[in-house]
Design an enzyme around this catalytic site. Sequence first.
Site, PDB file in Angstrom:
ATOM      1  N   PRO A 242      -4.036  -1.554   4.122  1.00 36.17           N
ATOM      2  CA  PRO A 242      -4.193  -1.351   2.620  1.00 36.17           C
ATOM      3  C   PRO A 242      -5.167  -0.156   2.549  1.00 36.17           C
ATOM      4  CG  PRO A 242      -5.583  -3.362   3.417  1.00 36.17           C
ATOM      5  CD  PRO A 242      -4.657  -2.714   4.570  1.00 36.17           C
ATOM      6  N   ASP A 418      -9.745   1.712   5.311  1.00 39.30           N
ATOM      7  CA  ASP A 418      -9.098   0.183   5.441  1.00 39.30           C
ATOM      8  C   ASP A 418      -9.688  -0.777   4.425  1.00 39.30           C
ATOM      9  OD1 ASP A 418      -7.910  -2.341   6.111  1.00 39.30           O
ATOM     10  OD2 ASP A 418      -7.722  -1.706   8.439  1.00 39.30           O
ATOM     11  N   HIS A 419      -9.081  -1.215   3.488  1.00 37.73           N
ATOM     12  CA  HIS A 419      -9.750  -1.829   2.461  1.00 37.73           C
ATOM     13  C   HIS A 419      -9.898  -3.447   3.003  1.00 37.73           C
ATOM     14  CE1 HIS A 419     -11.634  -2.747  -1.379  1.00 37.73           C
ATOM     15  NE2 HIS A 419     -10.594  -2.366  -1.949  1.00 37.73           N
ATOM     16  N   ARG A 420      -9.430  -3.820   4.143  1.00 40.70           N
ATOM     17  CA  ARG A 420      -9.576  -4.946   4.645  1.00 40.70           C
ATOM     18  C   ARG A 420     -10.953  -5.360   5.221  1.00 40.70           C
ATOM     19  NH1 ARG A 420      -4.863  -5.285   9.121  1.00 40.70           N
ATOM     20  NH2 ARG A 420      -5.824  -3.198   9.407  1.00 40.70           N
ATOM     21  N   ILE A 422     -13.527  -2.698   4.445  1.00 43.74           N
ATOM     22  CA  ILE A 422     -14.322  -1.621   3.954  1.00 43.74           C
ATOM     23  C   ILE A 422     -14.352  -1.982   2.340  1.00 43.74           C
ATOM     24  CG2 ILE A 422     -15.175   0.454   3.556  1.00 43.74           C
ATOM     25  CD1 ILE A 422     -14.260   1.316   6.474  1.00 43.74           C
TER      26      ILE A 422
END
Length: 446
Positions: A242, A418-420, A422
């Site tokens: 993501p 990576d939004h998972r 950060i």
Amino acid sequence: MPVEFKLPELGENIEKGDVARVLVKVGDTVVKDQPLMELETDKATIEVPATVAGTITEVRVKAGEKAAVGQVVLVIDDAAGGAAAASKAAEPPAKAEQAEAAPAPKAEAAADTDTRAAQADEAPASRPAPVVDISRGRATSQAPAALVRSEAAQVPAAPSTRRYARELGVDIGEVPGTGPGGRIGQADVKDHVKLLLAGGGGARRTAPLPDFSKWGDIDVQSMSNIRRKTAEHLATGWNAIPLVTQFDKADITALEAFRQAYGKRVEKAGGKLTVTAILVKVVALALDRFPQFATSVDMANQAIVYKQYRHVGIAVDTPNGLLVPVIRDVDRKTIAEIAADLATVSQKARDKKLSLDDMSGGVFTISNLGGIGGTAFTPLVNAPEVAILGVSRGTTEPVFRDGEFEAREVLPLSLSYDHRVIDGADGARFLRFIAEALEQPLTAFL
């Protein structure tokens, strides 16, 4: 005495490649370890060295053809003797063992039976938990601290298992083995396919293209190995990660003055004082301040792997495609040393001299398109890393300072992450840290 020179094992699970160049011709005299040909593989172009000295009497491959490990590619007249030893050295260990083993069908059945028996008898507690490698959408049987099973090792799988993997459209080199010594069985291939399907990864089939020749002339060209691997890697990363991109600008007016003042000193050290070289050092400081940017995501074990080393990859545009050589231990090097390393790996990339080790181990990547142009772009994360910094062309802009506008050099920056692992606020802080370090370097040490 004639020696059939067979394409030796080249590591990294390489079974074949495209012949980029043949460096010798009939009648040439070669010495041991002299490059004979260049082979283009999935990740790099590799020089194949001679294992025996002598005179070339026959060349059996040419540029553009494919060559497989164990295939006879040259014949060398070994004037000094010792042909048997040279032939044995050129024979791939795995191939030699197969030749000495029992007939193929029986050997395949026995290998698969042994693998299944070992998997069935193995106690669940002794089997390491699978780890998802987000760069390829796969699971491995290693501990979380090692996301990727060593790709330098020969793939341990029976021919029947390899055939089974091919029928399912799976690269056997991507499958983790749970048998003795990491041996891969058909059950491992099935589990790998299930994981890809569950994660939306590379098991998808693309829709067929229309017949473009109905509307005019076309020219169809096969992808190079490097281009194909890049496409697969980025597609898998796009499906798995993501992605969020943060944009900012840095006032580099003072930095440009610094580069002008100290450029000659760095040139004496063998490098060039570029913005990229400075950014590598700044990124090293940023990774220490924000360690979540030097991690990998282990969704199978619901864990985050924090890397204590600081190896930074640099995206390099080459005629063969995008390559990412890695500069190691940048936190321990001066900017001058980084600049020298950067010059070396960039030239090796353009000359097709990068080794597979030169492109492994990175924890963060920088992609600088400033020399080409553009105002901003969204770089794709180089999985299993979790962040990448993009740099566009600097411009002169009016900046309001001390009650009036003045011309300043401004550098556009793009940070994808990576939004998972950060959050957006951390992404903004990380990029602002980099911008401020470029504007006022001492702020990085406050």
